[in-house]
Design an enzyme around this catalytic site. Structure first.
Site, PDB file in Angstrom:
ATOM      1  N   ARG A  94     -37.354  16.838  21.041  1.00 56.08           N
ATOM      2  CA  ARG A  94     -38.040  16.879  19.756  1.00 56.08           C
ATOM      3  C   ARG A  94     -38.160  18.335  19.313  1.00 56.08           C
ATOM      4  NH1 ARG A  94     -36.864  12.368  19.280  1.00 56.08           N
ATOM      5  NH2 ARG A  94     -38.164  10.522  18.916  1.00 56.08           N
TER       6      ARG A  94
ATOM      7  N   GLY B 235     -28.382  12.290  17.758  1.00 53.93           N
ATOM      8  CA  GLY B 235     -28.199  11.974  19.174  1.00 53.93           C
ATOM      9  C   GLY B 235     -27.837  10.537  19.453  1.00 53.93           C
ATOM     10  N   SER B 236     -28.540   9.593  18.832  1.00 54.43           N
ATOM     11  CA  SER B 236     -28.286   8.175  19.088  1.00 54.43           C
ATOM     12  C   SER B 236     -27.423   7.526  18.018  1.00 54.43           C
ATOM     13  CB  SER B 236     -29.612   7.415  19.202  1.00 54.43           C
ATOM     14  OG  SER B 236     -30.306   7.428  17.956  1.00 54.43           O
TER      15      SER B 236
ATOM     16  N   HIS C  96     -30.046  15.664  13.878  1.00 55.92           N
ATOM     17  CA  HIS C  96     -30.685  14.628  14.690  1.00 55.92           C
ATOM     18  C   HIS C  96     -29.814  13.370  14.770  1.00 55.92           C
ATOM     19  CE1 HIS C  96     -34.860  13.148  16.188  1.00 55.92           C
ATOM     20  NE2 HIS C  96     -33.876  12.623  16.913  1.00 55.92           N
TER      21      HIS C  96
END
Length: 328
Positions: free
Chosen positions: A245, A295-296, A293
């Site tokens: 984060r 990542g997934s 962001h």
């Protein structure tokens, strides 16, 4: 059970998860995205209208779950299911005080996030920001010793948080001829031995590692764990990678360390705020590589996250144990 209302907070929750919910409950879905400016303005007002009477809330966002929303929901709210591994945005203490269950989606995203972590290691070590700028300008720096990077081969990789993501990163680096893996955390992990990772304290990890990976949840303990003091303990060739984060890192201190070349580089998939303003001073530096962001962000992983989120809701509202509980 079809009379129970489940509110999905965003218009882009995958159909794989929606189908599971619709088999059991009345599903209400916001017509807005719950990310970025739209999430903070239009969708916030929409959710306040839609949430009364909800038995479950599928929280698809990084926006905080406010006390105002929980008050509007009413006392029949039984579970908040976050479509994320992190849950710092879920107002844990408030949910606990109200006896509301909380679930998240760990493990199913570990592989995808690990791939991004390794990508950031390569991008920063091989100076992608500077080299891509050369290509865009059409001015390549020719020469045998121009814009040289660093090797992963022979390096020491330090992992702060050897959970599912940290372990997945170590597994993926097995073919890169890493000399040593170090890790730190609250306790030794039984999985570490098979991975060839050595448990050390934080100071040892910071002073000995060439790459430092942040893969821990954001808590009051870990907020700004990377700061001027911890950055000052790192090697001058150290590369910081953050897939946790944004608030794990004091970005002012990071800017100073990168600008003065106290550390070599940083690769970030998470920042504060998100999105990072295009004129943010971190983006003026040549030795940082930033991703939005992601990542997934693969089709398979997001579907897996949606299915797990929905199955947690089904279990909570049918009296079964949560699959991945945070609060039960």
């Amino acid at each position: 059970m079809t009379n129970l209302k489940v509110l999905v907070s965003s218009n882009d929750f995958p159909d794989s998860g929606l189908q599971i919910l619709r088999e059991h409950f009345t599903v209400v879905q916001s017509p807005y995205s719950h990310f970025g400016e739209e999430g903070a303005t239009q969708n916030k007002e929409e959710l306040l209208k839609l949430i009364p009477g909800s038995s479950a809330l599928v929280w698809v966002t990084h926006h905080p779950l406010t006390k105002e929303l929980l008050d509007k929901a009413g006392p029949q709210l039984k579970i908040v299911a976050t479509a994320s591994a992190g849950y710092n945005h879920a107002n844990v203490e408030e949910l606990k005080a109200r006896g509301i269950k909380l679930s998240n989606t760990p493990n199913v995203l570990s592989s995808a996030v690990a791939e991004i972590a390794v990508s950031l290691m390569l991008a920063t070590a091989r100076r992608f920001t500077e080299n891509l700028d050369q290509v865009r300008r059409g001015e390549w720096e020719a020469g045998f010793v121009k814009v040289l990077g660093q090797d992963i081969r022979g390096s020491t990789v330090g992992v702060i948080g050897l959970g599912g993501i940290g372990q997945a990163v170590v597994k993926r680096l097995a073919g890169f001829e890493v000399a040593k893996f170090l890790y730190t955390g609250h306790r030794e992990k039984p999985e570490a031995k098979a991975l060839g990772a050595e448990f050390v304290n934080l100071d040892d990890l910071l002073t000995k590692s060439d790459f430092i990976l942040l893969a821990v949840p954001l808590t009051s303990e870990t907020r700004h764990m990377i700061n001027s003091t911890t950055l000052g303990k790192m090697k001058s060739n150290a590369i910081l990678i953050n897939v946790g984060r944004g608030d794990l890192v004091d970005q002012e201190a990071l800017y100073d360390a990168l600008k003065s070349k106290k550390i070599y580089a940083a690769g970030l998939d998470v920042t504060t705020p998100e999105p990072l303003p295009k004129d943010h001073k971190l983006l003026t530096l040549p030795n940082i590589f930033v991703l939005p962001h992601i990542g997934s962000a693969t089709v398979r992983t997001r579907n897996d996250m949606a299915v797990l989120t929905s199955n947690n809701v089904v279990n909570a509202l049918t009296g079964k144990p949560l699959i991945t509980p945070i609060l039960e």
